[in-house]
Design a protein around this motif. Structure first.
Motif, short mmCIF file in Angstrom:
data_model
loop_
_atom_site.label_atom_id
_atom_site.label_comp_id
_atom_site.label_asym_id
_atom_site.label_seq_id
_atom_site.Cartn_x
_atom_site.Cartn_y
_atom_site.Cartn_z
N PRO A 287 38.00 72.46 79.68
CA PRO A 287 38.47 71.66 78.54
C PRO A 287 38.44 72.46 77.23
N ALA A 288 39.53 72.35 76.47
CA ALA A 288 39.63 73.11 75.23
C ALA A 288 40.70 72.50 74.34
N ALA A 289 40.65 72.84 73.07
CA ALA A 289 41.67 72.41 72.12
C ALA A 289 41.89 73.49 71.09
N ASP A 290 43.15 73.75 70.77
CA ASP A 290 43.52 74.66 69.69
C ASP A 290 44.11 73.81 68.57
N LEU A 291 43.43 73.81 67.42
CA LEU A 291 43.83 72.98 66.29
C LEU A 291 44.34 73.88 65.17
N ARG A 292 45.54 73.59 64.67
CA ARG A 292 46.13 74.38 63.59
C ARG A 292 46.43 73.44 62.43
N PHE A 293 46.08 73.86 61.21
CA PHE A 293 46.27 73.02 60.05
C PHE A 293 47.14 73.75 59.03
N GLY A 294 48.33 73.20 58.82
CA GLY A 294 49.29 73.89 57.97
C GLY A 294 50.07 72.96 57.06
N HIS A 295 51.38 73.16 57.01
CA HIS A 295 52.21 72.53 55.99
C HIS A 295 53.44 71.86 56.59
N ASP A 296 53.98 70.90 55.86
CA ASP A 296 55.16 70.18 56.35
C ASP A 296 56.35 71.10 56.58
N THR A 297 56.56 72.06 55.69
CA THR A 297 57.73 72.94 55.82
C THR A 297 57.71 73.69 57.15
N HIS A 298 56.56 74.20 57.53
CA HIS A 298 56.46 74.98 58.77
C HIS A 298 56.49 74.09 60.00
N LEU A 299 56.01 72.86 59.86
CA LEU A 299 56.11 71.91 60.97
C LEU A 299 57.57 71.52 61.21
N ILE A 300 58.32 71.30 60.13
CA ILE A 300 59.75 70.99 60.27
C ILE A 300 60.48 72.12 61.00
N ARG A 301 60.16 73.34 60.64
CA ARG A 301 60.80 74.50 61.29
C ARG A 301 60.46 74.56 62.77
#
Length: 313
Positions: A287-301
């Motif tokens: 069991p594992a999780a990779d969590l990334r916290f960024g910005h709306d612009t990069h999520l849209i891309r």
């Protein structure tokens, strides 16, 4: 094999590709719209499969605006004072609640001493979002092994924009000429300025003042004060600015023909990291999780690059 994994992407952004005939005042805030909490029902894993790994990319939570000047420049006109900081209390609570929903919806991923690798953009609001998110996970299961990092080297995939992308998005780009004409048609400050100032002609840049007031009004939903400035606007004025913000976000980040796929391709390093991280997790099988916290612009891309339904038009 990738077919063996229940690959879960939490797609947390305020961008919507589908047009809406009627918007609430809060929705006209575009990227400042405080997203509503999702329903408690979630899609179960297919029969015969069990979740063991989560790959996540989340936008930071509700926040103050990006700089004090965005308040004070307006307030100087009205001769008042304001101060601001990083995440608002709403933004802090949003990420704690997302973490709690994830923990309860996928308990198999977070059992015992499962490994959680959390990485953030160097932006303070993203690092704070990561902190509140992972803090809640540790409260729910203190045995979790959690690593938190917000180093500049992670920006190469969490918030990457190519040199060509930077040039395309700049104020000097050729497409901006037509966009400014679009703005002139949709941003009409005359009535608003006349309603607020005895001498509206004294306002040097009425368009900029109107946009500044719009952003402050939109961001009030993110601070949860019992105040609203929407009453100074007419509905069509809000929608007009909303159109220009959405157009700019679409051209600068999504699959707009104007950028010829240049901006979605900026998410290639992020998608590569998602796939490579998943391969590592599959090989380990724990069991594992990779969590990334960024910005709306990069999520849209990322959504456009992955051709997620409704986000790659």
């Amino acid at each position: 094999m990738r077919q063996c994994i229940i690959f879960i992407l939490y797609l947390l952004c305020t961008f919507t590709a589908r047009s809406q005939s009627v918007l609430t005042p809060e929705q006209t805030g575009s990227i400042y719209y405080a997203y509503p909490a999702p329903p408690s029902v979630h899609t179960p894993a297919p029969a015969g499969y069990e979740p063991f790994y989560i790959s996540h990319y989340g936008r930071h939570g509700s926040r103050w605006m990006t700089a004090d000047e965005r308040y004070t420049e307006v307030i100087c006109v009205f001769d008042s004072l304001y101060q601001c900081s990083g995440l608002t209390p709403l933004g802090e609570r949003q990420h704690r609640e997302i973490a709690e929903r994830m923990y309860h919806n996928f308990p198999q991923v977070f059992r015992e001493d499962a490994f959680v690798d959390a990485r953030s953009s160097t932006s303070l609001r993203c690092a704070m979002s990561m902190s509140y998110f992972t803090e809640r996970l540790k409260e729910l299961n203190p045995a979790l092994h959690v690593e938190r990092r917000a180093y500049h080297r992670y920006m190469d995939y969490i918030a990457y924009t190519s040199p060509e992308g930077e040039k395309f998005s700049s104020e000097k780009a050729s497409w901006r000429r037509g966009f400014r004409e679009f703005e002139k048609k949709n941003v009409r400050p005359g009535r608003l300025m006349a309603s607020l100032f005895v001498k509206p002609d004294a306002i040097a840049d009425p368009d900029a003042m109107m946009r500044s007031l719009y952003w402050i009004a939109a961001d009030m939903q993110n601070v949860e004060l019992d105040l609203s400035f929407y009453d100074i606007f007419e509905y069509e004025e809000l929608v007009g600015i909303w159109k220009t913000v959405n157009a700019r976000m679409y051209v600068c980040n999504a699959a707009a023909p104007l950028n010829s796929g240049l901006m979605p391709r900026c998410a290639v390093p992020l998608l590569r990291n998602i796939l490579e991280s998943a391969d590592v997790a599959i090989k380990k099988g724990t069991p594992a999780a990779d969590l990334r916290f960024g910005h709306d612009t990069h999520l849209i891309r990322l959504l456009a690059l992955m051709q997620i339904e409704g986000c790659s038009n």
